[in-house]
Scaffold this motif. Structure first.
Motif, PDB file in Angstrom:
ATOM      1  N   LEU A  66      20.337 137.892 141.308  1.00 35.61           N
ATOM      2  CA  LEU A  66      20.732 137.786 142.718  1.00 35.61           C
ATOM      3  C   LEU A  66      19.906 136.736 143.446  1.00 35.61           C
ATOM      4  O   LEU A  66      20.429 135.958 144.255  1.00 35.61           O
ATOM      5  CB  LEU A  66      20.579 139.147 143.403  1.00 35.61           C
ATOM      6  N   ALA A  67      18.594 136.705 143.186  1.00 33.76           N
ATOM      7  CA  ALA A  67      17.736 135.719 143.849  1.00 33.76           C
ATOM      8  C   ALA A  67      18.128 134.308 143.440  1.00 33.76           C
ATOM      9  O   ALA A  67      18.206 133.399 144.275  1.00 33.76           O
ATOM     10  CB  ALA A  67      16.269 135.988 143.515  1.00 33.76           C
ATOM     11  N   LEU A  77       7.648 131.912 153.970  1.00 32.47           N
ATOM     12  CA  LEU A  77       8.923 131.270 154.281  1.00 32.47           C
ATOM     13  C   LEU A  77       9.748 132.103 155.260  1.00 32.47           C
ATOM     14  O   LEU A  77      10.484 131.549 156.084  1.00 32.47           O
ATOM     15  CB  LEU A  77       9.701 131.039 152.990  1.00 32.47           C
ATOM     16  N   ILE A  78       9.623 133.414 155.191  1.00 29.59           N
ATOM     17  CA  ILE A  78      10.305 134.270 156.166  1.00 29.59           C
ATOM     18  C   ILE A  78       9.746 134.035 157.561  1.00 29.59           C
ATOM     19  O   ILE A  78      10.493 133.981 158.549  1.00 29.59           O
ATOM     20  CB  ILE A  78      10.176 135.750 155.755  1.00 29.59           C
ATOM     21  N   ALA A  81       6.866 146.567 157.700  1.00 35.30           N
ATOM     22  CA  ALA A  81       7.927 146.799 156.715  1.00 35.30           C
ATOM     23  C   ALA A  81       7.467 146.416 155.317  1.00 35.30           C
ATOM     24  O   ALA A  81       7.772 147.121 154.334  1.00 35.30           O
ATOM     25  CB  ALA A  81       9.173 146.006 157.101  1.00 35.30           C
ATOM     26  N   ALA A  82       6.723 145.310 155.206  1.00 31.18           N
ATOM     27  CA  ALA A  82       6.249 144.884 153.891  1.00 31.18           C
ATOM     28  C   ALA A  82       5.254 145.881 153.304  1.00 31.18           C
ATOM     29  O   ALA A  82       5.351 146.260 152.124  1.00 31.18           O
ATOM     30  CB  ALA A  82       5.614 143.500 153.993  1.00 31.18           C
ATOM     31  N   VAL A  95      17.204 137.273 153.387  1.00 29.17           N
ATOM     32  CA  VAL A  95      17.611 138.248 152.370  1.00 29.17           C
ATOM     33  C   VAL A  95      17.207 137.770 150.975  1.00 29.17           C
ATOM     34  O   VAL A  95      16.670 138.534 150.159  1.00 29.17           O
ATOM     35  CB  VAL A  95      19.132 138.494 152.445  1.00 29.17           C
ATOM     36  N   VAL A  96      17.446 136.472 150.686  1.00 29.54           N
ATOM     37  CA  VAL A  96      17.070 135.926 149.383  1.00 29.54           C
ATOM     38  C   VAL A  96      15.564 136.002 149.179  1.00 29.54           C
ATOM     39  O   VAL A  96      15.074 136.402 148.108  1.00 29.54           O
ATOM     40  CB  VAL A  96      17.565 134.471 149.259  1.00 29.54           C
ATOM     41  N   LEU A  97      14.800 135.625 150.199  1.00 25.83           N
ATOM     42  CA  LEU A  97      13.343 135.667 150.092  1.00 25.83           C
ATOM     43  C   LEU A  97      12.842 137.095 149.948  1.00 25.83           C
ATOM     44  O   LEU A  97      11.852 137.347 149.244  1.00 25.83           O
ATOM     45  CB  LEU A  97      12.722 135.002 151.322  1.00 25.83           C
ATOM     46  N   ALA A  98      13.516 138.032 150.616  1.00 31.48           N
ATOM     47  CA  ALA A  98      13.128 139.443 150.468  1.00 31.48           C
ATOM     48  C   ALA A  98      13.349 139.910 149.034  1.00 31.48           C
ATOM     49  O   ALA A  98      12.541 140.681 148.492  1.00 31.48           O
ATOM     50  CB  ALA A  98      13.913 140.307 151.453  1.00 31.48           C
ATOM     51  N   LEU A  99      14.439 139.453 148.396  1.00 27.70           N
ATOM     52  CA  LEU A  99      14.671 139.793 146.994  1.00 27.70           C
ATOM     53  C   LEU A  99      13.564 139.248 146.106  1.00 27.70           C
ATOM     54  O   LEU A  99      13.074 139.931 145.195  1.00 27.70           O
ATOM     55  CB  LEU A  99      16.022 139.241 146.539  1.00 27.70           C
ATOM     56  N   ILE A 100      13.154 138.001 146.358  1.00 22.05           N
ATOM     57  CA  ILE A 100      12.072 137.406 145.569  1.00 22.05           C
ATOM     58  C   ILE A 100      10.775 138.186 145.779  1.00 22.05           C
ATOM     59  O   ILE A 100      10.038 138.470 144.825  1.00 22.05           O
ATOM     60  CB  ILE A 100      11.900 135.925 145.952  1.00 22.05           C
TER      61      ILE A 100
END
Length: 760
Positions: free
Chosen positions: A24-25, A423-424, A731-732, A634-639
């Protein structure tokens, strides 16, 4: 080969979740890079295609009517000259919309800058009132061939016979008038003329402009536009969107590569005995490396193929500019090659980072090396001992100690987890900056909401009284904007005189101070870069045949005209031209007033004598960036999730050797679980602090660099609110703690025999 595939299949079954996240990432990263490529191509190719097909002018000169433009044909470097064509400034209205336009008289299609008809037909003497509209002006007026245009304040009407594309600067409400071609007989009262030049060497544009001004005289030049300016305006926000997508896509690709590297390294440390067994039964180092390399290349390839297929099939259906860009890109010649290069490049990069980690697996000896009984960092630190003495819960102390015992490994984990968080933070800063343009436009170079032009039938006093009579108009600042030749006479800039000494115009200043005294002015970043000057310098320019010398005392944020603007008060310009009268009024509205409602009310009150435009907010063109930023987050959260799961797995495996000792000193399974959870939370907290400390300055710097390169100037960057950063960090950390609970609890409740086997 069969044994290699069986091992890879067994490993996939064990790490299904990690494999899914990697796919997904990778898909998200490749999709963002493909969209960035589409936006870059969309920004550049359409204009270049129009310019080439139309034989666009490298230099377009607006001059006074008496100027003899035929002299330009003899200039060195000029390949051909087209024109001059008579022009007249008009205001057009249709279906409730109004727009300023330049009416250009021509009987036949020009040889240079030929309009490319997209609908309808070209001018015909049989329709003397027929006109052809440039496509951006036609869209603004919501007109198609066959519609009728009116000229407010007169009984005159024009019939639209065609719509055409042009390589000249597009219509921008309140900034750039639209282009209208008409028969010479329709330009009844020309106020100037326009001439197009094609050059033998487009790189010599500045020199050609200088020579043209010398031949015709500075007093004959009204405005100069070049092909570079037209190209930059055509690319506009699309290029910026492409840059943002490309930057975040590359950053996410690097983060994904590091996450894969960390995941493989952690799994190698946890499977040293398995790898040794594989070598003992005949696996070569190359086969061991290929197991990990082929496995992760398959994950990356699957994600890249999925992203390419989805972009091809559904990309053009994305609402707004992104979908339009993908649709145009798919019809360009280099589309297939770009699709292949981007996808393969992402897969190869992930493969390279995988290979570095897999190389370690190939170096594992066939005979397992006994693990050291104690960690390399030694026992508890003095701080930890004092914390235990102060009755701090042992789980917290031991968890904190465990997180940072092996410093090189701990720093690597923190760095890999901090990169996607960083990056977020940058993405959230870009979002906050766009919101700032909408919530506080007065601080971003947009202090007024409406721009009004009055016709010659209204005096200055009558126009101001009419405007200030509206209950929601807070102030009406009189002003004038003219084109001025820069020193060296290679280009024109916008010279503005807004407000008076008694009622100064509220410029948004980023540096220096406001212009209060005579001959003082503030300038945009684009002008400072163009003239290579700075605050404190004096600048000489030419308006018609009058020189104007101004002292730059501040830098203003200028989102219009690429920042090539110098602004002073109307009184200062009147000192050089006593007969100067305002040609426009900038209106500040009361808080909460709707600009469109006020504009409609003023238009009705003006009875056809007022041309009202709402201010163009540059952030309106960046609205797709919000969706892009959300997708990238969302992509960075997956990583980040992949790296977090890797860190949790490594912490649990390394804690197996301490499990007997912890149980021996009386710690319960719940306390042992809390140690792992605390260690993971401390690692996540350290990553959040590093990402915030580095991400905020980096985000502000990147946004200001982009602002400076676009001419708006530095000083527009805004970071996310402290509350949002606190929510991100919370959250992290809480997410890390929640994810660590289950594997830590399972490890803490392992049987004694399993624990002895793991330690052996």
């Amino acid at each position: 080969m069969r044994a290699t595939l069986r091992w890879a299949h067994s490993d996939l079954r064990t790490h299904r979740g990690e494999a899914l996240f990697l796919v997904l990432a990778t898909a998200g990263i490749v999709a963002s890079l493909l969209l960035a490529t589409a936006l870059f191509e969309y920004a550049t190719n359409p204009w270049q295609r129009i310019f080439t097909q139309a034989r666009g002018a490298h230099v377009t000169l607006h001059t006074t009517a008496p100027a003899d433009a035929t002299k330009l044909a003899g200039l060195d470097g000029v390949e051909s000259v087209d024109g001059p064509y008579p022009t007249a400034a008009v205001t057009l209205a249709a279906r409730g919309s109004r727009a300023s336009a330049e009416l250009r008289g021509t009987a036949e299609q020009p040889g240079i800058g030929r309009p490319l008809i997209t609908s309808g037909r070209w001018l015909d003497p049989g329709t003397p009132d027929g006109v052809v509209l440039e496509s951006s002006l036609a869209r603004a007026l919501l007109t198609t061939p066959g519609d009728t245009l009116t000229v407010p304040g007169t009984a005159r009407t024009l019939t639209v016979v065609g719509v055409a594309d042009s390589a000249e600067p597009r219509y921008r409400s309140g900034e750039q008038p639209g282009l209208v071609w008409a028969l010479p007989s329709a330009v009844t009262d020309p106020d100037g003329q326009v001439t197009g030049l094609r050059l033998t060497d487009p790189a010599d544009t500045g020199y050609a402009v200088q020579r043209a001004v010398t031949v015709l005289g500075a007093g004959a030049i009204g405005e100069v536009s070049t092909w570079q300016q037209a190209r930059a305006e055509a690319q506009g926000d699309n290029r910026l969107l492409g840059q943002v997508l490309g930057l975040f896509g590359l950053g996410a690709l690097v983060a994904a590569g590091f996450a894969v590297h960390g995941a493989i390294s952690t799994r190698i440390r946890g499977h040293l005995r398995d790898i040794s067994v594989l070598k003992a039964i005949g696996f070569t180092p190359g086969q061991v490396v290929r197991v990990f390399l082929l496995q992760h290349l398959c994950y990356a390839l699957l994600g890249a193929v999925a992203a390419a297929a989805l972009t091809e099939a559904l990309g053009s259906g994305i609402p707004g500019r992104l979908g339009e860009a993908v649709g145009v890109w798919q019809g360009l010649p280099g589309h297939t090659l770009a699709l292949f290069v981007v996808s393969v490049g992402a897969v190869l990069f992930i493969g390279a980072t995988t290979g570095l980690a897999a190389w370690r697996a190939g170096r594992v000896p066939p005979v397992p090396v006994p693990r050291p009984a104690a960690p390399e960092a030694g026992g508890l630190t003095g701080v930890a001992r004092r914390a235990l003495g102060a009755r701090v819960p042992p789980a917290l102390v031991l968890g904190w100690h465990k997180a940072f015992t092996r410093r090189p490994r701990a720093l690597g984990t923190v760095a890999r987890l901090a990169l996607p968080l960083l990056l977020i933070v940058v993405a959230l800063s870009a979002w906050a900056t766009i919101d700032r343009f909408h919530s506080s436009p007065e601080r971003m170079g947009l202090p007024t909401a409406l721009s009004v032009r009055a016709d010659a039938s209204l005096s200055d006093g009558e126009a101001r009284a009419l405007l200030e009579r509206d209950p929601q108009v807070a102030a009406a600042h009189p002003g004038v904007e003219v084109a001025a030749l820069v020193p060296g006479q290679t280009a024109t800039i916008a010279l503005r005189g807004y407000g008076t000494h008694q009622e100064p115009y509220p410029f948004a200043l980023a540096e220096g101070r406001a212009a209060h005294g005579p001959d003082e002015a503030v300038a945009g970043q684009g002008l400072l870069d163009l003239l290579h000057v700075q605050i404190g310098d004096w600048v000489r320019m030419t308006v018609g045949d009058r020189p104007q010398i101004l002292h730059i005392v501040g830098r203003s944020i200028e989102p219009e005209n690429a920042g090539r603007v110098i602004s002073t008060s109307l009184d200062t310009l009147r000192g050089n031209d006593p007969d100067l009268r305002p040609t426009l009024y900038q209106l500040r509205l009361d808080p909460g007033a709707d600009p469109r409602t006020v504009a409609d009310r003023l238009t009705r009150a003006g009875g056809g004598h007022l041309d009202v435009h709402t201010a163009t907010n540059p952030a309106d063109g960046l609205s797709p960036l919000r969706v892009v930023a959300l997708g990238l987050i969302v992509v960075l959260a997956l990583i980040g999730l992949i790296e977090l799961l890797t860190a949790i797995g490594g912490t649990v495996r390394e804690g197996e050797r301490d499990l007997l000792a912890l149980k021996a000193i009386g710690l319960s399974p719940r306390q042992i679980t809390a140690i792992t959870v605390t260690a993971t939370s401390c690692t996540a907290l350290a990553a959040v602090l590093v990402a915030t400390a580095l991400g905020l300055p980096l985000a502000l710097w990147l946004i200001d660099v982009q602002g400076r390169s676009s001419g708006i100037g530095a000083g527009i960057a805004r970071g996310p609110s402290p509350v949002l950063l606190l929510l991100l960090g919370t959250a992290a950390v809480l997410g890390a703690a929640v994810l660590a609970v289950l594997p830590a609890a399972r490890a803490a409740r392992r049987r004694l025999a399993d624990t002895l086997t793991a330690v052996a």
